[in-house]
Scaffold this motif. Structure first.
Motif, short mmCIF file in Angstrom:
data_model
loop_
_atom_site.label_atom_id
_atom_site.label_comp_id
_atom_site.label_asym_id
_atom_site.label_seq_id
_atom_site.Cartn_x
_atom_site.Cartn_y
_atom_site.Cartn_z
N THR A 601 0.85 -1.20 0.00
CA THR A 601 0.00 0.00 0.00
C THR A 601 0.87 1.23 0.00
OG1 THR A 601 -1.72 -1.17 1.23
CG2 THR A 601 -1.85 1.23 1.18
N LEU A 602 0.58 2.13 -0.94
CA LEU A 602 1.34 3.36 -1.09
C LEU A 602 0.48 4.53 -0.63
CD1 LEU A 602 3.94 4.67 -2.44
CD2 LEU A 602 2.50 4.98 -4.46
N GLU A 603 1.04 5.37 0.23
CA GLU A 603 0.35 6.59 0.65
C GLU A 603 0.92 7.75 -0.15
OE1 GLU A 603 -0.89 8.37 4.89
OE2 GLU A 603 1.26 8.53 4.47
N ALA A 604 0.05 8.44 -0.87
CA ALA A 604 0.49 9.56 -1.69
C ALA A 604 -0.63 10.58 -1.78
CB ALA A 604 0.88 9.09 -3.10
N MET A 605 -0.27 11.86 -1.62
CA MET A 605 -1.23 12.94 -1.71
C MET A 605 -2.43 12.71 -0.79
SD MET A 605 -1.01 13.49 -5.85
CE MET A 605 -1.81 15.11 -5.84
N LYS A 606 -2.12 12.22 0.43
CA LYS A 606 -3.11 11.99 1.50
C LYS A 606 -4.12 10.90 1.15
CE LYS A 606 -2.80 16.75 3.20
NZ LYS A 606 -3.53 17.97 3.56
N MET A 607 -3.76 10.02 0.22
CA MET A 607 -4.63 8.91 -0.14
C MET A 607 -3.81 7.62 -0.16
SD MET A 607 -6.91 10.54 -3.24
CE MET A 607 -7.87 9.04 -3.36
N GLU A 608 -4.51 6.49 0.06
CA GLU A 608 -3.85 5.20 0.02
C GLU A 608 -4.15 4.50 -1.30
OE1 GLU A 608 -4.83 2.85 3.40
OE2 GLU A 608 -4.08 4.32 4.86
N HIS A 609 -3.12 3.89 -1.85
CA HIS A 609 -3.25 3.20 -3.14
C HIS A 609 -2.69 1.79 -2.99
CE1 HIS A 609 -3.95 7.15 -5.08
NE2 HIS A 609 -3.08 7.56 -4.18
N SER A 610 -3.53 0.79 -3.25
CA SER A 610 -3.09 -0.59 -3.16
C SER A 610 -2.58 -1.06 -4.51
CB SER A 610 -4.26 -1.49 -2.71
OG SER A 610 -4.67 -1.15 -1.40
N LEU A 611 -1.37 -1.62 -4.52
CA LEU A 611 -0.80 -2.17 -5.75
C LEU A 611 -0.97 -3.68 -5.70
CD1 LEU A 611 2.45 -0.04 -6.13
CD2 LEU A 611 0.11 0.50 -6.75
N VAL A 612 -1.43 -4.24 -6.81
CA VAL A 612 -1.82 -5.66 -6.82
C VAL A 612 -1.04 -6.44 -7.86
CG1 VAL A 612 -4.13 -5.04 -6.04
CG2 VAL A 612 -3.69 -5.28 -8.49
N ALA A 613 -1.06 -7.76 -7.72
CA ALA A 613 -0.37 -8.64 -8.67
C ALA A 613 -1.13 -8.67 -9.99
CB ALA A 613 -0.27 -10.05 -8.10
N PRO A 614 -0.43 -8.56 -11.11
CA PRO A 614 -1.11 -8.55 -12.41
C PRO A 614 -1.59 -9.94 -12.84
CG PRO A 614 1.25 -8.40 -12.72
CD PRO A 614 1.02 -8.33 -11.24
N TYR A 615 -0.98 -10.98 -12.26
CA TYR A 615 -1.35 -12.35 -12.59
C TYR A 615 -0.76 -13.29 -11.55
CZ TYR A 615 2.91 -11.06 -15.16
OH TYR A 615 4.12 -10.53 -15.52
N ASP A 616 -1.10 -14.57 -11.62
CA ASP A 616 -0.52 -15.55 -10.71
C ASP A 616 0.98 -15.63 -10.95
OD1 ASP A 616 -3.11 -15.99 -10.02
OD2 ASP A 616 -3.28 -17.97 -10.96
N GLY A 617 1.74 -15.76 -9.85
CA GLY A 617 3.19 -15.86 -10.03
C GLY A 617 3.93 -15.81 -8.71
N THR A 618 5.19 -15.44 -8.78
CA THR A 618 6.07 -15.38 -7.61
C THR A 618 6.70 -14.00 -7.51
OG1 THR A 618 6.59 -17.73 -7.89
CG2 THR A 618 8.07 -16.44 -6.50
N VAL A 619 6.81 -13.48 -6.27
CA VAL A 619 7.41 -12.16 -6.07
C VAL A 619 8.93 -12.27 -6.27
CG1 VAL A 619 7.81 -10.27 -4.44
CG2 VAL A 619 5.61 -11.52 -4.43
N ALA A 620 9.45 -11.47 -7.17
CA ALA A 620 10.90 -11.42 -7.40
C ALA A 620 11.36 -9.96 -7.38
CB ALA A 620 11.22 -12.05 -8.76
N ASP A 621 12.62 -9.76 -7.08
CA ASP A 621 13.21 -8.41 -7.11
C ASP A 621 12.41 -7.41 -6.29
OD1 ASP A 621 15.09 -9.42 -8.89
OD2 ASP A 621 13.80 -8.97 -10.60
N LEU A 622 12.15 -7.73 -5.02
CA LEU A 622 11.40 -6.84 -4.14
C LEU A 622 12.29 -5.66 -3.72
CD1 LEU A 622 8.70 -6.41 -2.71
CD2 LEU A 622 9.59 -7.72 -0.78
N ASN A 623 11.90 -4.46 -4.13
CA ASN A 623 12.71 -3.26 -3.86
C ASN A 623 11.96 -2.26 -2.99
OD1 ASN A 623 14.84 -4.12 -5.65
ND2 ASN A 623 13.47 -3.60 -7.33
N ALA A 624 11.19 -2.77 -2.05
CA ALA A 624 10.36 -1.89 -1.23
C ALA A 624 10.47 -2.29 0.24
CB ALA A 624 8.91 -1.97 -1.68
N SER A 625 10.29 -1.30 1.11
CA SER A 625 10.28 -1.56 2.55
C SER A 625 9.28 -0.62 3.20
CB SER A 625 11.67 -1.35 3.15
OG SER A 625 12.11 -0.02 2.93
#
Length: 644
Positions: A601-625
């Motif tokens: 979940t990303l908070e931007a401009m006082k709003m929350e935005h959920s980012l979702v998986a585009p399809y079934d798969g595996t999380v790779a190259d996670l560059n977020a904390s």
């Protein structure tokens, strides 16, 4: 001649002064605050001195620090530029007392013109026409109200120590006078430490005409003709031009002669500007133009005078300050062509012209077609501490129409991102029928209102171009190739699909594409991706940029938030749709996910935005904390499809 010069300023005017000084063989010293440690003017100068924290009151406005920097670097002279301390008589005197050369008028001249009421009294004595009004010492509400009644409404209340449109109010009726007066006095006290005001008759169809004057230490004063600065927004100049449209020779001779008398009345030395207000209801006439004030410094708009006269005003300043005679006599100066200047600001017209600050990740200024005066560069920043000017765009033509066309073109091809600019607004002003026909007054922009402000939403051409770029990228192609391939295809008549690495989309198949433009969600149907492309496309740092040649730039990313649906690219990249902070990280690297599952979940401009998986798969190259700040277009994760 001065051999070394410290510039007590920053940004584009510091760079402008450095350029001329270098051409004259003069060593330059820059000063800088914390915010300007990596600024362009710092690198361009031969030497630079840090003078304090970012706020101007702790750095650029501290005269003692500037004088100390000059002494430490063995600078002989100080050039104040404009703004900051340029019209501060006490600072000018302190520079002189320190044994340094002050590149500007004498402290006495600055003081003589510093207060508008005293300056007007001096002008009356010199035979310079002034606007009818009240200049008295009695500042009581009762006296000022009575004087306003005598002058006749509408009237203009002005702070005697004012400038830049501050401490100024137009009043249309007696019933509104007291409230407007108190508001004006409060603003004047806050801005200038002086709440005294004067009253002037409000001029119908007002035009702002100013004359460039120049004096030397040998008693010579010349004028370099007039400029028209009537196109203003809230008393702030937007576009300036020289000469003034509609100015006949008799009127020019009268107003310029009055300006020279004004300068001589205060024994003026150096570059200065005499500002007049003209009643343009019957065209420009000598008997309907009145003195307003004098700016005892170089003006922001000085390049338009340079362009029509062939004079380098900064060079003249340095020569006069070195004791030389003015380089030209009055009969050696003439007008050649037409020039216009537009002030490109980091501001968002669609949001009430709020300043837009931050890093200039993409900066394309029209330096190949215009004279561009700037103090920033790509990769630099627009600081919240100072005036948000990015550049001055200056055009010259043989006549007014040619200058307008050149400046309009320059504004339309200007591209800045992610900082917003007023380039589209400037282009609209230049294209306005009233402006083009020279039917000018200072209220033009206010009267035209929203018609001059580009809408906030992206044009259809940008939405379509962005969708096409995303579709092409999903096919394994560089989005940048879209524009180039289509352009070449339309010229040759071939199928543009053949130029995109073998990627083709069946024209009979409609595809819905979800995308975000400047963080806002859009959806468009692509049926014929190879139709005419009316927008340009570039890629900057992994983000698609698009515009329609009106000075606006839009950032485009696939929409991978909830509801984004089919906007996902085949590489599975999860991209931040806007700058913000990650407030929830819901998956770990290597974790299996399903289509539509929330990833973060990303908070931007006082709003929350959920980012979702585009399809079934595996999380790779996670560059977020969690808690981390991310920029627009940053790749936060990548989803590898099942089976890969």
């Amino acid at each position: 001649m001065i051999q070394s010069l410290l510039i007590a300023n920053r940004g584009e005017i510091a760079c402008r002064i450095i350029r001329t000084a270098r051409q004259m063989g003069i060593r330059t010293v820059a000063v800088y605050s914390d915010a300007d440690a990596k600024a362009l003017h710092v690198r361009q100068a031969d030497e630079a001195v840090h003078i304090g924290p970012s706020p101007a009151r702790e750095s650029y406005l501290v005269g003692d620090k500037i004088i100390a920097a000059a002494k430490a670097t063995s600078a002989e002279a100080i050039h104040p530029g404009y703004g900051f301390l340029s019209e501060n008589a006490d600072f000018a005197q302190a520079v002189i007392d320190a044994g340094l050369v002050w590149v500007g008028p004498s402290p006495d001249s600055i003081r003589a013109m510093g207060l508008k009421d005293a300056a007007k009294e001096r002008m009356i004595a010199a035979g310079v026409p002034v606007t009818p009004g009240y200049l008295g010492e009695d500042q009581s509400v009762a006296r000022l109200s009575a004087e306003a009644d005598s002058i006749g409404y509408p009237v203009l209340i002005k702070a005697v120590a004012g400038g830049g449109g501050k401490g100024m109010r137009k009043v249309d009726s007696a019933a509104d006078f007291a409230d407007a007066l108190l508001s004006c006095q409060r603003e004047a006290a806050s801005s200038f430490g002086n709440d005294q005001v004067l009253l002037e008759k409000w001029i119908t169809n007002p035009r702002h005409i100013e004359v460039q004057v120049f004096g030397d230490t040998h008693g010579n004063v010349v004028h370099l003709f007039e400029r028209d600065c009537s196109l203003q927004r809230r008393h702030q100049k937007v576009i300036e031009e020289a000469p003034a449209p509609g100015m006949d020779e008799a009127t020019r001779e009268a107003i310029c002669a009055a300006a020279v008398r004004a300068a001589k009345a205060v024994d003026y030395v150096g570059a200065g500007t005499i500002e007049f207000i003209a009643d343009g209801s019957e065209g420009l006439r000598a008997d309907r133009i009145w003195f307003m004030e004098m700016n005892t410094r170089l003006q922001v708009e000085h390049p338009v005078t340079e362009e029509i006269t062939g004079v380098d005003l900064v060079e003249w300043q340095l020569r006069v300050s070195s004791g030389e005679v003015l380089p030209k006599r009055q009969d050696e100066l003439s007008i050649n062509g037409w020039a216009m200047e537009a002030r490109l600001y980091a501001e968002d017209p669609a949001k009430g012209f709020l300043p837009s600050v931050g890093r200039l990740d993409h900066l394309m200024l029209p330096e190949h077609v215009l004279r561009v005066e700037t103090g920033v560069e790509e990769g630099g920043e627009v600081s919240p501490f100072y005036d948000p000017m990015i550049a001055k765009l200056v055009a010259r033509g043989e006549d007014r129409d040619e200058a307008i066309s050149a400046l309009h073109y320059g504004c339309t091809i200007t591209a800045v991102w992610p900082v917003k600019t007023n380039a589209g607004f400037l282009a609209a002003c230049l294209n306005d029928e009233r402006f083009r026909s020279a039917n000018l007054d200072t209220g033009l922009i206010a009267e035209r209102g929203d018609a001059l402000v580009p809408v906030a939403s992206a044009p259809d051409a940008v939405v379509r171009a962005g969708a096409m770029a995303i579709v092409v990228a999903a096919g394994g192609c560089d989005p940048y190739q879209v524009g180039h391939s289509l352009e070449g295809a339309h010229e040759s008549g071939r199928d543009p699909g053949t130029g995109l690495f073998g990627f083709r989309l069946n024209a009979a198949t409609q595809r819905n594409v979800h995308l975000r433009i400047d963080g806002e969600p859009y959806m468009t149907a692509i049926e014929d991706p190879w139709g005419e492309l009316a927008a340009w496309i570039e890629v900057s740092g992994g983000t698609i940029l698009s515009g329609v040649n009106d000075g606006r730039v839009f950032a485009i990313t696939p929409d991978r938030t909830e509801g984004g649906g089919a906007g996902a690219a085949s590489d599975g990249a999860i991209i931040s749709p806007m700058p913000g902070r990650i407030i929830a990280l819901l998956v770990a690297e290597g974790e299996a996910v399903t289509k539509g599952q929330k990833l973060l979940t990303l908070e931007a401009m006082k709003m929350e935005h959920s980012l979702v998986a585009p399809y079934d798969g595996t999380v790779a190259d996670l560059n977020a904390s969690e808690g981390g700040q991310v920029s627009e277009g940053a790749v936060l994760a990548r989803i590898e499809p099942v089976g890969e």
